[in-house]
Write an enzyme that holds these catalytic residues in place. Structure first.
Site, mmCIF file in Angstrom:
data_model
loop_
_atom_site.group_PDB
_atom_site.id
_atom_site.type_symbol
_atom_site.label_atom_id
_atom_site.label_comp_id
_atom_site.label_asym_id
_atom_site.label_seq_id
_atom_site.Cartn_x
_atom_site.Cartn_y
_atom_site.Cartn_z
ATOM 1 C CG ASP A 117 -60.458 -44.836 7.011
ATOM 2 O OD1 ASP A 117 -61.200 -44.363 7.889
ATOM 3 O OD2 ASP A 117 -60.887 -45.497 6.054
ATOM 4 C CG ASP A 142 -56.325 -46.420 11.935
ATOM 5 O OD1 ASP A 142 -55.548 -46.002 11.065
ATOM 6 O OD2 ASP A 142 -57.476 -45.984 12.090
HETATM 7 C C1 XBP Z 1 -59.766 -41.793 9.457
HETATM 8 C C2 XBP Z 1 -60.590 -40.582 9.574
HETATM 9 C C3 XBP Z 1 -61.979 -40.629 9.052
HETATM 10 C C4 XBP Z 1 -61.953 -40.880 7.547
HETATM 11 C C5 XBP Z 1 -63.286 -40.528 6.918
HETATM 12 O O1 XBP Z 1 -60.121 -42.566 10.573
HETATM 13 O O2 XBP Z 1 -60.142 -39.588 10.138
HETATM 14 O O3 XBP Z 1 -62.571 -39.360 9.303
HETATM 15 O O4 XBP Z 1 -60.968 -40.014 6.960
HETATM 16 O O5 XBP Z 1 -64.309 -41.297 7.531
HETATM 17 P P1 XBP Z 1 -59.087 -43.718 11.138
HETATM 18 P P2 XBP Z 1 -65.621 -40.545 8.078
HETATM 19 O O6 XBP Z 1 -57.699 -43.384 10.613
HETATM 20 O O7 XBP Z 1 -59.188 -43.591 12.642
HETATM 21 O O8 XBP Z 1 -59.608 -45.001 10.592
HETATM 22 O O9 XBP Z 1 -66.061 -39.607 6.971
HETATM 23 O O10 XBP Z 1 -66.619 -41.644 8.356
HETATM 24 O O11 XBP Z 1 -65.161 -39.836 9.313
#
Ligand code: XBP
Length: 250
Positions: free
Chosen positions: A9, A7
């Site tokens: 973020d 993953d």
């Molecule tokens: C995390 C998310 C993303 C980010 C924001 O994704 O849910 O929406 O918060 O990025 P993951 P965007 O944990 O799967 O990496 O604004 O580009 O969606």
């Protein structure tokens, strides 16, 4: 164990504070009287996807303007530009053990992949912070709108497995959130949780282990749940052992 699927973020780096700042700057530039506090953002993170998160917030905000999808798309595009500036300025440090585990995987022929809800430019700008060549370390990067449904749907993980040419049992996913754990579990992939600042209160039943991070030799990580109780540095051998244990219990 043929592949590690990361993953982004909260796992590779503590990026969500950067996302929150970018959302707020985009709202301000657009003249919208919207400011997401850390407390509100922790709740909004349950809605995965930036565009979906904005739409969800506006729908539940009586005094906010009702924006068309196209307007939300433009707002989110600007937010992504602002987020890329934040990451490119080096303000978002990588979490412990991530680059060490990438190097171990490459040295031992274990494939690397990304499965994330965030937008592809956000992945690329972050990986480049580790070095221009790092993007090429990943066999496949599945991100954002490449799939029909975002986490907790399993789509990104199913696509990553297809692109890797492996079955779920041959991979380990590394996630930080309940939504991410559910997505990987629905794809049948054993999952290690390294919870992050915004997900530390969430529930992680069924994870291989729940840890504060992947650890470094000089910084073993606290294990909150899993086969070990002592502070641990997650090496490929440790992961293989947990992966085998999970397979024997399946
Ligand atoms: C995390 C998310 C993303 C980010 C924001 O994704 O849910 O929406 O918060 O990025 P993951 P965007 O944990 O799967 O990496 O604004 O580009 O969606």
């Amino acid at each position: 164990m043929q592949a590690l699927i990361f993953d982004v973020d909260g796992v590779i780096a503590e990026t969500e504070e950067g996302h929150r700042l970018a959302f707020n700057r985009a709202f301000a530039e657009a003249g919208l009287d919207i400011e997401w506090s850390p407390e509100l953002y922790e709740r909004l993170l349950w809605v995965t996807g930036g565009k979906e998160r904005i739409a969800h917030y506006l729908y539940h905000c009586p005094e906010c303007p009702k924006l068309l999808d196209a307007d939300i798309g433009r707002l989110h595009k600007r937010k992504t530009e602002l987020y890329n500036q934040i990451v490119a300025s080096g303000e978002v440090p990588f979490r412990p053990g991530v680059q060490r585990l990438w190097r171990e995987a490459r040295a031992q022929g274990v494939k690397l992949a990304i499965a994330t809800t965030t937008s592809l430019p956000n992945v690329e700008v972050l990986l480049r912070q580790a070095g221009a060549e790092v993007l090429g370390w990943f066999e496949t990067i599945v991100a954002g709108d490449m799939v029909a449904q975002k986490k907790p749907a399993p789509d990104v993980y199913i696509r990553a497995l297809e692109n890797l040419g492996i079955v779920p049992e041959e991979a380990v996913a590394i996630e930080d959130s309940h939504n991410g754990l559910i997505a990987a579990q629905r794809a049948g992939i054993p999952t290690l949780i390294t919870y992050s600042h915004y997900t530390r209160e969430q529930r992680f039943e069924g994870a291989l282990a729940v840890m504060e991070h992947l650890g470094e030799p000089e910084l073993p990580a606290r294990v909150v749940a899993g086969p070990r109780s002592c502070a641990t540095v997650v090496t490929l051998d440790v992961l293989r052992g947990w992966h085998r244990l999970a397979a024997s219990r399946a």
